[in-house]
Each structure stands twice: as structure tokens, then as C-alpha cells.
Design an enzyme around this catalytic site. Structure first.
Site, PDB file in Angstrom:
ATOM      1  N   SER A 160       0.810  -1.224   0.000  1.00 43.23           N
ATOM      2  CA  SER A 160       0.000   0.000   0.000  1.00 43.23           C
ATOM      3  C   SER A 160       0.844   1.275   0.000  1.00 43.23           C
ATOM      4  O   SER A 160       0.708   2.124   0.890  1.00 43.23           O
ATOM      5  CB  SER A 160      -0.923  -0.012   1.206  1.00 43.23           C
ATOM      6  OG  SER A 160      -1.577  -1.244   1.273  1.00 43.23           O
ATOM      7  N   ARG A 175       8.084   6.257  -3.656  1.00 42.50           N
ATOM      8  CA  ARG A 175       8.516   6.803  -2.363  1.00 42.50           C
ATOM      9  C   ARG A 175       7.690   6.149  -1.265  1.00 42.50           C
ATOM     10  O   ARG A 175       6.623   5.616  -1.518  1.00 42.50           O
ATOM     11  CB  ARG A 175       8.361   8.328  -2.301  1.00 42.50           C
ATOM     12  CG  ARG A 175       6.957   8.862  -2.122  1.00 42.50           C
ATOM     13  CD  ARG A 175       6.951  10.362  -2.007  1.00 42.50           C
ATOM     14  NE  ARG A 175       7.514  10.943  -3.202  1.00 42.50           N
ATOM     15  CZ  ARG A 175       6.809  11.179  -4.312  1.00 42.50           C
ATOM     16  NH1 ARG A 175       5.529  10.852  -4.370  1.00 42.50           N
ATOM     17  NH2 ARG A 175       7.364  11.713  -5.363  1.00 42.50           N
ATOM     18  N   ASP A 214      -3.523  -1.437  -2.315  1.00 46.66           N
ATOM     19  CA  ASP A 214      -4.695  -1.822  -1.509  1.00 46.66           C
ATOM     20  C   ASP A 214      -6.012  -1.300  -2.093  1.00 46.66           C
ATOM     21  O   ASP A 214      -7.059  -1.930  -1.947  1.00 46.66           O
ATOM     22  CB  ASP A 214      -4.546  -1.385  -0.033  1.00 46.66           C
ATOM     23  CG  ASP A 214      -4.173   0.069   0.144  1.00 46.66           C
ATOM     24  OD1 ASP A 214      -3.915   0.750  -0.863  1.00 46.66           O
ATOM     25  OD2 ASP A 214      -4.132   0.536   1.305  1.00 46.66           O
TER      26      ASP A 214
END
Ligand code: BGC
Length: 496
Positions: A160, A175, A214
């Protein structure tokens, strides 16, 4: 002036300062219109090829192709493994899809150890070997004999965080968000890192075949579980249009026409068309909306949190106004500021004397805010206990009354802003206009949307106030897709 008068004057000053702050957290209907229009613009910019002459750093929303081109209809069957690294926990599960919109699940969940969230000294190997060891433990508990017999298992990995997806089972980390700060993971292939550590433990027969965000998992699982997508059998004409998360972080995905994802080279799009693919699920990474702060409402607390306390300053600025990880931190910053202005907690003379927990960034959990939000006890006794327990912070009845107003202002801003991407996607995709009586379903997961009192109803209120209007809001259904990400990545693994 008597002591009483003096205390009253202090209380009045606190109240009028809080009045002012509550105003700063307000999101007006005009602001909602402005934000929705800008969100649509940023989606379009993110789908288009980058303009090389454009010198600005704003590339629009990330709008990441997920390589998921189909959607389940609930008849899928099979038992698959899923692993899920989210904001707070790591889960390993095996999901059995029964083929009738239902599923069953075995799972093992663990809180991500604090050591892995340290700002320095943590490596990818440390993180992924932890995930592999947890997966090994799960396999030992539930599938020991199968493992010994060398049976192969397909695993879908829900990861996620923003990933530049290069295929259904590969992608590199853009990132970290939500607290991780492991430098050597950025730019590395997530599946290779995890598979490498599984292999080291001798678990080569657990094969990671799909990597999903997710939100994408939530979207697919909502499709699988929802049995009213077929108007012939139920009379309902509702279509799942968005999969989203409002939890520690926030993000959403939706189905886009491949012909509109023009940043994907024409040859690739032609190839997909030849394979009969028309749509692809796009992970918007809306946490990054308006990182240039052209339109987002911004208080001085938002700036401080981003610059002084967050692990990714300058990024994910929408998420920092919306998600569960930041709601408590906003309140904490406001309280420390009110104290430094001599308006609250005057029993402590300096900031250094405040309870340690109130001085600690991210210590104030959104769960505490959720108790304060609905406290209607005499003298706000629940709030008193909650603050004592969580922060060791004693409060007076007046202070608690003002804290509750602040909590409600912060959560309302969060929910109102949450309505922006939902309205924008519904408008951009034109889903409400596609069919007579057409309605839309939004599959949501995450602690805030699921448990924060009134959050969904505040989102709906903002949908009605914004450009969708009351009519559009009435046709929009916000549904909880429980365990969405696990089931969704199992579904991805099934078709991988
Ligand atoms: C991440 C997204 C994720 C969202 C919800 C954000 O911080 O960037 O990839 O979907 O959190 O978990």
C-alpha cells in the site's frame, strides 16, 4: 478585576481563538467546486504524456496503470495466498473464494515493529526478511504438510505505497508514505525483494504472482462480493466505480478507458486492444493531490506537520489533511500552539513541561478523536478520561468543550476533502449519466471510513454540497469492502 472575572476573560479568549480556528478548517461549497474541478484537471494531466516543454514540477496526479484490465463477477473459485503490508500491520492470509460472492479466510496479523519505522539504519533486507519470516510462520501453522510435499502456492502481494507498476507482478517503489523511511527500497522492485527473502528461507514454492495497491484490491473485492451488479436479477442498476481507502493513508482507484491513458505508448495500447482489453484500473495515488498547494485549504498547522514532523515533506499533502495518521497530529499541533499562546493547560508553564506524550509527534491517535467526537457525557467526562489515558493530560470542562469543537472541525474538513476525489471521478467517468436510473457504488476500506463516527455521513453531506448536488449524492452509495485488500490480491493472483 476578581479572580473569577480574570478566569472568565481567559476562557473567552480561548473560545474566540477556537472560533477563528474552526473557521480556518471550514471547507465551503465554493471550495468544493474549485477542488473538484482542479482534481479532474490533475487526473487528466496525469493520464497524458509528459509535456517536455512544461518546466513546472506539477505532473498532475500519478495515475498509475495497475495492469488489471478485467473485473471479477463473483463466480471465481480457488484458494490463494495474500500478503498485505499496510500502514500499521502486516497480514498473511489464505483466501478461499467460494464462487458465489462469498469467501473464507485464515489469517495472521502482526503490528509492524517500531524498529522498522526508524528514520535511519533500516534496510530493505530487514523489512522483507521480516515479512518472509511472518509468511513462513503462517505457512507452518496452516500448510505445513503441503509445504513439505512441495505444493506450489500463488501469492498476491498488496503493497500500500506508491509503486511504479511495470507489470501485474513487478513494480518499483516511488517513495515511502505513512512513516517508513527505508532509503534503499526506493527505486527497487518490490516483488524481487520479497521473493528473494522467501527464497532464502527455502520457500521457493510460494510464488508472488501479483502486486497490487490496496485500493485496487478493495475495488476488485467489492466487485467480487457485490451481487447487485446485474440489474436483471435485482432491479438495481448500480455499478462499482471506485475502490478507495480512508485509513492510516488515503487513496483511490477506478476503471479508465485504455484509449484515454495516453501516457502509455500507442504500440502498447494497440497490443492491449488486440487482446480485447478496453479498460484498465488506474491507481490515482490521490494522497499526492495538489502538492503545489494551489487550491488545498492550508493552516499553519498543516505546514508545520508537513515540514517539521512528516517523513516525506512536500509530498502527499492531500493525505496529510485527510487520513487517520494525520488527524490526531493536527489536533496535537493545535493544542501545543494554544498552550504556547497561554490559552490552555496553564498549569504547565513551558512547552517542555507539557506531558511528554503531547510533545511527541504522531502520539495522538485518531481513535482518541473518535471518542471525543461523539462524547455527550456530562462535563465531557469521556473526553477527560480519553485524554488522561492516551496523553496523561488533565483538562478542565471548558478546555474539553473547546477541544471537542476542534476535533469536530478537523474531522469535518477531512471528510469534506474526502468527497473531492469521489465527486471528481464520478463526474470525469460520467458514470451517473450512463444509464437511466444509474447509481454508483464506492467500495471503501480503512479504519477512518469504517469506524470514525459520522465520517461517511459527512462525506455524503459534502457530496451534496459540491458539484454532484443532492441528486448525485442520492445515487452514490458508499459501501465498506471489508478485508478488501486481501481478497482483492487473491483475485489478482487467481488470474495472474
Ligand atoms: C499510499 C497509497 C495507499 C494509501 C492507503 C498512501 O499513503 O501512497 O499507495 O493506497 O496510502 O493505504
Amino acid at each position: 478585576m476578581s479572580f473569577d472575572d480574570l478566569h472568565k476573560a481567559n476562557e473567552q479568549q480561548l473560545t474566540s481563538t477556537v472560533d477563528q480556528l474552526v473557521k480556518e478548517f471550514e471547507v465551503t461549497p465554493e471550495k468544493l467546486d474549485e477542488l473538484v474541478a482542479y482534481f479532474i484537471e490533475q487526473m487528466e494531466k496525469g493520464l497524458a504524456p509528459q509535456d517536455t516543454d512544461d518546466k513546472s514540477t506539477n505532473k498532475g496526479l500519478p495515475m498509475i496503470p495497475s495492469y488489471v484490465t478485467g473485473t471479477p463477477n463473483g463466480t471465481e473459485k480457488g484458494t490463494l495466498l495474500a500478503a498485505d503490508l499496510g500502514g500499521t500491520n502486516f497480514r498473511t492470509c489464505s483466501v478461499t473464494l467460494n464462487g458465489d460472492h462469498t469467501f473464507s479466510m485464515e489469517q495472521m496479523k502482526s503490528k509492524i515493529p517500531d524498529e522498522l519505522l526508524e528514520p535511519t539504519g533500516v534496510t530493505s533486507e530487514m523489512l522483507f526478511s521480516y515479512l518472509a519470516r511472518r509468511t513462513q510462520l503462517f505457512m507452518k501453522k496452516f500448510y505445513e504438510s503441503d509445504m513439505q510435499a512441495g505444493k506450489e502456492f500463488k501469492l498476491g502481494f498488496t503493497f500500500s505505497y506508491p509503486v511504479d507498476q511495470t507489470s501485474l507482478n513487478s513494480g518499483t517503489l516511488i517513495r515511502w508514505t505513512k512513516g517508513f523511511q527505508i532509503a534503499d527500497t526506493v527505486g527497487a522492485d518490490i516483488v524481487q525483494l520479497f521473493q528473494g527473502e522467501l527464497d532464502k528461507l527455502g520457500m521457493q514454492n510460494v510464488k508472488i504472482v501479483a502486486l497490487t495497491n490496496d485500493t485496487v484490491g478493495t475495488f476488485l473485492s467489492h466487485y467480487y462480493c457485490s451481487d447487485n451488479t446485474d440489474s436483471m436479477t435485482t432491479g438495481e442498476i448500480s455499478e462499482p466505480v471506485i475502490g478507495c481507502i480512508f485509513g492510516t493513508g488515503t487513496n483511490g482507484c477506478y476503471k479508465e478507458e485504455i484509449s484515454k491513458i495516453t501516457k502509455v505508448p500507442q504500440a502498447t495500447r494497440d497490443k492491449w486492444a488486440e487482446e480485447g482489453k478496453t479498460h484498465m484500473v488506474i491507481n490515482t495515488e490521490w494522497g499526492s493531490f495538489d502538492n503545489d498547494l494551489k487550491h488545498l485549504p492550508t493552516t499553519k498547522y498543516d505546514i508545520d506537520i508537513d515540514q517539521k514532523f512528516s517523513s516525506n515533506p512536500g509530498f502527499h499533502l492531500f493525505e496529510k489533511r485527510v487520513s487517520g495518521m494525520f488527524m490526531g497530529e493536527i489536533l496535537r499541533n493545535v493544542l501545543v500552539d494554544l498552550h504556547s499562546r497561554g490559552l490552555i493547560f496553564n498549569q504547565y508553564r513551558t512547552t517542555a513541561q507539557l506531558p511528554h506524550r503531547l510533545q511527541t509527534p504522531f502520539e495522538l491517535d485518531s481513535e482518541v478523536l473518535s471518542h471525543i467526537e461523539i462524547d455527550d457525557s456530562t462535563g465531557l467526562r469521556e473526553t477527560e478520561l480519553s485524554l488522561l489515558q492516551s496523553l496523561r493530560l488533565p483538562t478542565s470542562p471548558t478546555e474539553r468543550r473547546e477541544i471537542q469543537r476542534l476535533v469536530r472541525a478537523i474531522s469535518r474538513r477531512s471528510a469534506y476533502l474526502s468527497s473531492v476525489p469521489l465527486a471528481a471521478i464520478i463526474i470525469k467517468t460520467g458514470t451517473l449519466e450512463m444509464r437511466y436510473h444509474g447509481e454508483v457504488e464506492i467500495g471503501c476500506d480503512g479504519s477512518v471510513v469504517e469506524y470514525y463516527p459520522g465520517f461517511r455521513s459527512m462525506i455524503r453531506h459534502a457530496l451534496a454540497l459540491g458539484p454532484l448536488g443532492a441528486e448525485g449524492e442520492r445515487k452514490t452509495h458508499i459501501k465498506i469492502a471489508k478485508d478488501g485488500s486481501g481478497v482483492g490480491s487473491a483475485l489478482c493472483a487467481l488470474v495472474a
